[in-house]
Design an enzyme around this catalytic site. Structure first.
Site, PDB file in Angstrom:
ATOM      1  N   CYS A  67       0.831  -1.198   0.000  1.00 13.47           N
ATOM      2  CA  CYS A  67       0.000   0.000   0.000  1.00 13.47           C
ATOM      3  C   CYS A  67       0.869   1.252   0.000  1.00 13.47           C
ATOM      4  CB  CYS A  67      -0.913   0.016   1.230  1.00 13.47           C
ATOM      5  SG  CYS A  67      -2.097  -1.341   1.308  1.00 13.47           S
TER       6      CYS A  67
ATOM      7  N   ASP B 275     -34.072   1.449  17.418  1.00 14.88           N
ATOM      8  CA  ASP B 275     -34.237   2.209  16.186  1.00 14.88           C
ATOM      9  C   ASP B 275     -34.731   1.252  15.104  1.00 14.88           C
ATOM     10  OD1 ASP B 275     -33.901   4.341  14.294  1.00 14.88           O
ATOM     11  OD2 ASP B 275     -32.064   3.340  13.640  1.00 14.88           O
TER      12      ASP B 275
ATOM     13  N   ASP C 290     -28.944   8.996  15.620  1.00 13.58           N
ATOM     14  CA  ASP C 290     -29.104   8.283  16.888  1.00 13.58           C
ATOM     15  C   ASP C 290     -27.977   8.581  17.875  1.00 13.58           C
ATOM     16  OD1 ASP C 290     -31.443   6.839  16.161  1.00 13.58           O
ATOM     17  OD2 ASP C 290     -30.209   5.456  14.997  1.00 13.58           O
TER      18      ASP C 290
END
Length: 726
Positions: free
Chosen positions: A41, A439, A622
């Site tokens: 990477c 929720d 939330d």
């Protein structure tokens, strides 16, 4: 465009605003790239960035997953976000607080290491004395022990001494007062006996006592430290700035904090709304999950109100600011979370509450022992030795390990089940819960639309819709693309019409997939679903969508109801969307269409009514409720801010992780109470023996260590086999 992809778009103005000058004509920008995982990477990113125009240097830090880029100011900010996104990495501007280390935790770990090293060495010297070393050899070993113990107590003992001194200065006591007295008196007596060449010294007792206490204190701190604030994470959703249109038509990019009500601002697709505003021109779709929790885009047009922090998805907009940044919706959410976190920090641990009774009892026992033996024998040295033994034998080491040791083992048991614990005290609070508030979008459901299957859908038409939908990131288009194999049709051209849908051309035919009014023409009246497939203005197929239920939702709700919990659904979504889910799960109490402040207010009302609530939620909207609830759980798929705000995060998709976590918490609570009972029984037996003069400070330290080991062994019973048996 999805929210995730939008976050990787860094405008030139944002890069310029977030960069700093490092030399004449040279600027530096720091980027966070969480996906960096290996040396490959590093090579790939650095090679790609240094090829960009104006970039003079790019360096990747693997450990911090951070990229530093130097670029020439004269050539303007390079397209860093686009380059990294093209390589497959998510990227955002680096914030300085991300790399901040906790100095207090490092101080405690170093204190523990020093105390452990010193304890081993002093014990080694003590073994020689126990084996028969006498005379000058014994005195030398005592002086060597003193030389090791003195700097150890000065360095490692500060953790307790400073806390005890702060309490005493306020005329109060805490658990660290008897600890400090026991350690310091044992050292002082040992030093006195060493100076006077006495046969016994108890440096090993004072240092090993400190070592065991530091183990408990460090474990406890590690668990507390995981309860990180989510306020800064929410602040990351704020736009860095915006393009302001002046009265003369000129455009200036201003930092968000410089925006004022009444300013005209232009937004491109992918930009975050910087302040509360109203749309003046343009139409687009907005990701309003931050406010409503609804994962589906919200259509906006001139006159529509916008909230700060929400995301513009598909079309350019011209808006007028209606509030200053400090008065915006996002700022209000941050204030709600700060207030809720402040309230939560007032929670006192069981061990802390026990200190109210424990500390005065220990002090009184030691003082009365000293006075009694002085009166009985007149030997102040022996009397002080017995008093020190009383302080050490009753030192709250087992009590200090009772909570953190069980919580660490419980956290490991939860981790093995895919549940992360961010705050050890949350397990205590989870046991107290009597009401579970859930929720809907992203919690009971997966928060993504799925095609509603019925016999009216022609597979061939669905395949055409899947082919067209695969060209868009819109949630409905993606749902169609995932519902069938795309048809093998080579369209001449596919274009996305912001806020309307997709238009595909092949020869003289025009296919449209999107809003019914647009696809069929305003003059056509037909009863069809909200999303249709049309060819040359004629209806081909209508599609309906539903939110997919999360795996294990029904089983989790059944288990929670069977254990006697009161269940509620509290959602920012519309009542029409929430009620069918509640009916399917058999939940009668429904709160729908709530904004974040209203969710927090509802939880506060439940708290005033004496209810202890567990909030299970995932959305950005939330986050304040997750912090305000007595205890909270979020799925791993939740927004970053939601995961940071929650006490627990379950990584598996199955909602049955919620009742499992509650079961673990109950078992952990039982073991903690057993540890407290054992600690109390130990003191009931050891205290009279020590007062009677049958215990030296060294034996007292060994007994105290033995009680700590038993507490640890009891905590280790929190195993899968034990859980099944319980």
């Amino acid at each position: 465009m999805t929210q995730a992809s939008a976050l990787t778009r860094l405008s030139a103005d944002e890069l310029l605003l977030a960069s700093r000058q490092v030399d004449a004509g040279l600027r530096h920008t720091d980027l966070s790239v969480p996906g960096i995982s290996c040396g490959g990477c590093i090579r790939k990113i650095e090679d790609a960035l240094v090829r960009l125009p104006g970039v003079t240097r790019a360096r990747v830090n693997l450990s911090t997953r951070r990229v530093g880029v130097d670029w020439r100011e004269s050539e303007g900010p390079p397209p860093l976000g686009e380059a990294l996104t093209g390589l497959g990495y998510e990227v955002h501007l680096h914030e300085a607080y991300e790399d901040a280390k906790d100095p207090e935790l490092g101080r405690m770990v170093r204190a523990l290491a020093v105390a452990g090293f010193a304890s081993m060495n002093i014990m080694g010297l003590s073994i020689s004395i126990w084996s028969g070393a006498a005379g000058e050899t014994r005195d030398l070993f005592h002086w060597l022990s003193a030389a090791i113990a003195l700097p150890t107590l000065a360095y490692s003992g500060r953790v307790f001494f400073q806390s005890a001194w702060r309490a005493l200065r306020r005329g109060q006591t805490n658990m660290d007062v008897p600890i400090s007295l026991g350690v310091l008196l044992a050292f002082a007596m040992s030093l006195y006996d060493t100076i006077h060449r006495q046969p016994h010294a108890y440096f090993d007792a004072s240092v090993s006592l400190l070592f065991f206490l530091l183990i408990g204190r460090t474990l406890d701190y590690v668990m507390r430290d995981k309860a990180r604030t989510a306020v800064k994470g929410l602040g990351r959703l704020a736009a860095y700035g915006a393009t302001v249109v002046a009265e003369d038509g000129g455009r200036t990019y201003l930092a968000t904090e410089e925006l004022e009500p009444g300013m005209t601002i232009t937004l491109r697709p992918g930009d975050r709304i910087p302040v509360d505003a109203v749309v003046l021109e343009g139409s687009s779709e907005i990701d309003a999950a931050l406010a409503t929790g609804e994962s589906l885009p919200e259509q906006v047009a001139p006159g529509s109100a916008l909230r700060a922090g929400t995301l513009n998805l598909t079309g350019p907009l011209t808006i007028r600011a209606t509030a200053a940044p400090k008065d915006s919706f996002l700022a209000e959410m941050m204030r709600l979370m700060e207030a809720a976190e402040g309230g939560r920090s007032q929670f006192r641990r069981i061990a802390d509450r026990a200190a109210r009774l424990y500390v005065p009892v220990v002090h009184s026992a030691a003082l009365l022992s000293f006075l009694g033996w002085v009166i009985a024998t007149g030997d102040w040295h022996r009397s002080l030795t017995i008093a020190v033994a009383v302080l050490i034998v009753t030192c709250p080491c087992a009590l200090g390990l009772a909570v953190p040791m069980v919580q660490v083992v419980a956290a490991r048991a939860l981790f093995d089940h895919g549940i992360m614990v961010k705050d050890g005290s949350a397990m205590e609070r989870l046991v107290e819960v009597d009401t579970v508030v859930l929720d809907k979008t992203g919690t009971l459901t997966l928060g993504r639309p799925a095609l509603r299957r019925d016999g009216a859908i022609d597979p061939a038409h669905l395949a055409i819709a899947a082919r067209i939908g695969s060209s868009s990131h819109h949630p409905y288009a993606q749902a169609l693309a995932a519902a069938a194999l795309p048809a093998d049709i080579a369209f001449d051209h596919i274009a996305e019409r912001p806020g309307l849908g997709l238009e595909a051309r092949i020869g003289d035919d025009v296919w449209r997939l999107g809003r019914r009014e647009w696809a069929l023409g305003e003059s056509v009246l037909v009863e069809a679903g909200g999303t249709v497939l049309a060819c040359n203005g004629k209806l081909v197929q209508a599609f309906a969508f539903e939110d997919e239920m999360r795996p294990g939702a029904a089983a989790a709700v059944t288990a929670l109801r069977a254990r006697g919990y009161t269940l509620e659904i509290m959602s920012g979504d519309t009542r029409a969307a929430v009620v069918p889910v509640a009916a399917e799960l058999g939940i009668a109490a429904v709160q729908a269409g709530l904004l974040p402040a209203e969710k927090t207010a509802h939880l506060a009302a439940l708290a005033r009514a004496g209810r202890k609530t567990l909030m299970v939620g995932d959305g950005l909207n939330d986050a304040p409720a997750l912090v305000a609830a007595h205890v909270s759980i979020a799925p791993g798929s939740a927004a970053d801010v939601g995961r940071q705000a929650a006490d627990f995060v379950f990584l598996h998709a199955n909602l049955e992780s919620v009742p499992y976590a509650m079961a673990i918490a109950r078992v952990a609570d039982r073991l903690i109470r057993q540890n407290f009972a054992f600690a109390a029984l130990y003191n009931l037996v050891a205290l009279p023996v020590a007062i009677a003069g049958f215990v030296t400070p060294l034996i007292a330290a060994l007994a105290m260590s033995g009680s700590s080991i038993l507490v640890v062994a009891n905590a280790l019973r929190l195993s899968p086999r034990f859980l099944r048996a319980s």
